[in-house]
Design an enzyme around this catalytic site. Structure first.
Site, PDB file in Angstrom:
ATOM      1  CG  ASP A  49      -4.836  -8.811   3.736  1.00  0.00           C
ATOM      2  OD1 ASP A  49      -5.696  -8.666   4.758  1.00  0.00           O
ATOM      3  OD2 ASP A  49      -3.917  -8.293   3.913  1.00  0.00           O
ATOM      4  CE1 TYR A  54      -0.339  -3.501   2.704  1.00  0.00           C
ATOM      5  CE2 TYR A  54      -1.711  -5.251   1.852  1.00  0.00           C
ATOM      6  CZ  TYR A  54      -1.077  -4.608   2.687  1.00  0.00           C
ATOM      7  OH  TYR A  54      -0.866  -5.136   3.929  1.00  0.00           O
ATOM      8  CE  LYS A  79      -4.386  -5.546   6.212  1.00  0.00           C
ATOM      9  NZ  LYS A  79      -3.834  -5.855   4.755  1.00  0.00           N
ATOM     10  CG  HIS A 112      -2.113  -1.345   8.161  1.00  0.00           C
ATOM     11  ND1 HIS A 112      -2.208  -1.186   6.616  1.00  0.00           N
ATOM     12  CD2 HIS A 112      -1.191  -2.527   8.358  1.00  0.00           C
ATOM     13  CE1 HIS A 112      -1.415  -1.932   6.152  1.00  0.00           C
ATOM     14  NE2 HIS A 112      -0.722  -2.707   6.909  1.00  0.00           N
TER      15      HIS A 112
HETATM   16  N1  LIG Z   1      -1.099  -6.061   8.395  1.00  0.00           N
HETATM   17  C1  LIG Z   1       0.192  -5.840   8.189  1.00  0.00           C
HETATM   18  O1  LIG Z   1       0.941  -4.672   8.592  1.00  0.00           O
HETATM   19  C2  LIG Z   1       0.789  -6.501   7.080  1.00  0.00           C
HETATM   20  C3  LIG Z   1       1.961  -6.544   6.756  1.00  0.00           C
HETATM   21  C4  LIG Z   1       2.629  -7.194   5.745  1.00  0.00           C
HETATM   22  C5  LIG Z   1       2.064  -8.214   5.066  1.00  0.00           C
HETATM   23  N2  LIG Z   1       0.612  -8.233   5.220  1.00  0.00           N
HETATM   24  C6  LIG Z   1      -0.349  -8.800   4.362  1.00  0.00           C
HETATM   25  O2  LIG Z   1       0.164 -10.509   4.260  1.00  0.00           O
HETATM   26  C7  LIG Z   1       0.293 -10.730   3.015  1.00  0.00           C
HETATM   27  C8  LIG Z   1       1.589 -11.921   2.988  1.00  0.00           C
HETATM   28  O3  LIG Z   1       2.845 -11.182   3.652  1.00  0.00           O
HETATM   29  P1  LIG Z   1       3.790 -10.749   2.361  1.00  0.00           P
HETATM   30  O4  LIG Z   1       3.462 -10.468   1.312  1.00  0.00           O
HETATM   31  O5  LIG Z   1       4.609  -9.811   3.173  1.00  0.00           O
HETATM   32  O6  LIG Z   1       4.915 -12.019   2.403  1.00  0.00           O
HETATM   33  P2  LIG Z   1       4.699 -13.718   2.212  1.00  0.00           P
HETATM   34  O7  LIG Z   1       3.411 -14.010   2.173  1.00  0.00           O
HETATM   35  O8  LIG Z   1       5.322 -14.316   3.603  1.00  0.00           O
HETATM   36  O9  LIG Z   1       5.935 -13.946   1.212  1.00  0.00           O
HETATM   37  C9  LIG Z   1       5.708 -13.337   0.030  1.00  0.00           C
HETATM   38  C10 LIG Z   1       6.973 -13.603  -0.680  1.00  0.00           C
HETATM   39  O10 LIG Z   1       7.381 -15.226  -0.950  1.00  0.00           O
HETATM   40  C11 LIG Z   1       7.373 -15.381  -2.215  1.00  0.00           C
HETATM   41  N3  LIG Z   1       6.607 -16.761  -2.568  1.00  0.00           N
HETATM   42  C12 LIG Z   1       5.421 -16.771  -2.308  1.00  0.00           C
HETATM   43  N4  LIG Z   1       4.960 -18.268  -2.440  1.00  0.00           N
HETATM   44  C13 LIG Z   1       5.939 -18.653  -2.639  1.00  0.00           C
HETATM   45  C14 LIG Z   1       6.357 -20.399  -2.937  1.00  0.00           C
HETATM   46  N5  LIG Z   1       5.570 -21.196  -2.850  1.00  0.00           N
HETATM   47  N6  LIG Z   1       7.757 -20.416  -3.154  1.00  0.00           N
HETATM   48  C15 LIG Z   1       8.716 -19.579  -3.166  1.00  0.00           C
HETATM   49  N7  LIG Z   1       8.531 -18.294  -2.890  1.00  0.00           N
HETATM   50  C16 LIG Z   1       7.077 -17.935  -2.684  1.00  0.00           C
HETATM   51  C17 LIG Z   1       6.666 -14.382  -3.042  1.00  0.00           C
HETATM   52  O11 LIG Z   1       7.379 -14.191  -4.281  1.00  0.00           O
HETATM   53  P3  LIG Z   1       6.391 -14.041  -5.704  1.00  0.00           P
HETATM   54  O12 LIG Z   1       5.506 -13.200  -5.737  1.00  0.00           O
HETATM   55  O13 LIG Z   1       7.454 -13.547  -6.633  1.00  0.00           O
HETATM   56  O14 LIG Z   1       5.816 -15.238  -5.806  1.00  0.00           O
HETATM   57  C18 LIG Z   1       7.071 -13.257  -2.062  1.00  0.00           C
HETATM   58  O15 LIG Z   1       8.394 -12.711  -2.374  1.00  0.00           O
HETATM   59  C19 LIG Z   1       0.636  -9.366   2.399  1.00  0.00           C
HETATM   60  O16 LIG Z   1       0.466  -9.588   0.856  1.00  0.00           O
HETATM   61  C20 LIG Z   1      -0.341  -8.574   3.215  1.00  0.00           C
HETATM   62  O17 LIG Z   1      -1.429  -8.849   2.444  1.00  0.00           O
HETATM   63  C21 LIG Z   1       0.106  -7.386   6.027  1.00  0.00           C
END
Ligand SMILES: NC(=O)c1ccc[n+]([C@@H]2O[C@H](COP(=O)([O-])OP(=O)(O)OC[C@H]3O[C@@H](n4cnc5c(N)ncnc54)[C@H](OP(=O)(O)O)[C@@H]3O)[C@@H](O)[C@H]2O)c1
Length: 280
Positions: A49, A54, A79, A112
């Site tokens: 994704d 990004y 997106k 988005h």
């Molecule tokens: N549509 C939208 O508006 C929107 C908005 C936000 C996000 N997104 C999508 O959703 C995806 C996921 O959301 P997100 O990146 O915001 O946050 P997330 O997946 O909830 O959390 C990511 C964070 O958690 C850490 N992490 C991951 N696995 C872990 C584990 N097993 N143990 C401890 N820490 C861990 C990562 O650090 P490290 O990388 O250092 O491991 C990073 O700091 C995004 O990457 C994006 O593709 C979409």
């Protein structure tokens, strides 16, 4: 219930989308994103994704290419960003994303954020891309029930997916039920609340019971709630850990306990307020 990383949910147009994928928000363009994508695919992930905003679509494309896995086995989402909303500008933005990714089609293209005035025009462009066979499924992101009702009233093709912030502190029950009634697959962004959910004591008690990590408990709860999930990590060990959730099952009572952690608390903006990035 999905039993492996390659299991899929069937969208309302028949397209199969993996229940589990890798998010790359805040993953740096260049080697960081290339290596994350390659690590994920090497360890069995098939869904990635990304988004124009990004600014890492080129690296995602390189990671895909270097993974050696055939394109048709992968499910790639991007997106259209807020400032590109509108009919012609969305068609242009799609071509730009595709070119950066080095692909000739996308599996899923999303609006988005809803914004205020333009999402219907933008949706018409997505419908055209879908009808022209440029994208296998189309959807929205950050749409609340009222945005979906407004869109569904006039659209020709109903969104197949709605990707929203979703984690145990923001369980979105009304939205989930609405999407399920309408045949729209809900997808969780920030499923780990960007790491903030991982210190929750209830989640950690369950982690101890199952010999799993807090992240694994939360991601398993996503799947048992029938929500697609796309955790982000740039660390291969965590990429592997996050996907290792197919060998245990939370009880109905435990699912309810996690649901009960809801505080309607967001890490991202409220979609009704978020206009940032729009050109007025
Ligand atoms: N549509 C939208 O508006 C929107 C908005 C936000 C996000 N997104 C999508 O959703 C995806 C996921 O959301 P997100 O990146 O915001 O946050 P997330 O997946 O909830 O959390 C990511 C964070 O958690 C850490 N992490 C991951 N696995 C872990 C584990 N097993 N143990 C401890 N820490 C861990 C990562 O650090 P490290 O990388 O250092 O491991 C990073 O700091 C995004 O990457 C994006 O593709 C979409």
């Amino acid at each position: 219930m999905p039993t492996s990383l390659t299991d899929t949910t069937t969208l309302h147009n028949g397209v199969k989308m993996p229940w589990f994928g890798l998010g790359v928000f805040k993953v740096q363009e260049g080697s960081e994103v290339i290596e994350s994508v390659k690590a994920a695919i090497k360890n069995g992930y098939r869904s990635i994704d990304t988004a124009a905003v990004y600014k890492n679509e080129e690296g995602v494309g390189k990671g895909i290419l270097e993974s050696g896995v055939p394109r048709e086995e992968l499910f790639i989402t991007s997106k259209v960003w807020n400032s590109d909303q509108g009919y012609e500008s969305t068609l242009d933005a799609f071509e730009t994303s595709l070119k950066k990714l080095g692909l000739d089609y996308l599996d899923l293209y999303l609006i988005h954020w809803p914004g205020k005035n333009k999402f219907k025009e933008t949706w018409k462009a997505l419908e055209k891309l879908y009808k022209d066979g440029r994208v296998r499924a189309i959807g929205v992101s950050n749409f609340k029930v009222h945005h979906l009702e407004e869109l569904i009233k006039d659209c020709e093709i109903k969104p197949m997916v709605n990707q929203v912030e979703y984690h145990p502190h923001l369980t979105q029950k009304e939205l989930l039920a609405f999407c399920q009634r309408e045949g729209i697959q809900l997808e969780a962004w920030s499923p780990l609340k960007q790491g903030q959910i991982l210190s929750d004591p209830v989640i950690n008690q369950l982690a101890e019971k199952y010999g799993k990590s807090a992240a694994q408990i939360v991601l398993r709860w996503d799947l048992q709630s029938k929500v697609v999930t796309i955790p982000k990590s740039i660390k291969e060990q965590r990429i592997i850990e996050n996907a290792n959730i197919f060998d245990f099952e939370l009880t109905a009572e435990e699912m309810q306990t996690i649901d009960g952690l809801n505080k309607d608390e967001r890490v991202g903006p409220d979609p009704d307020d978020f206009m940032n990035g729009f050109t007025e």
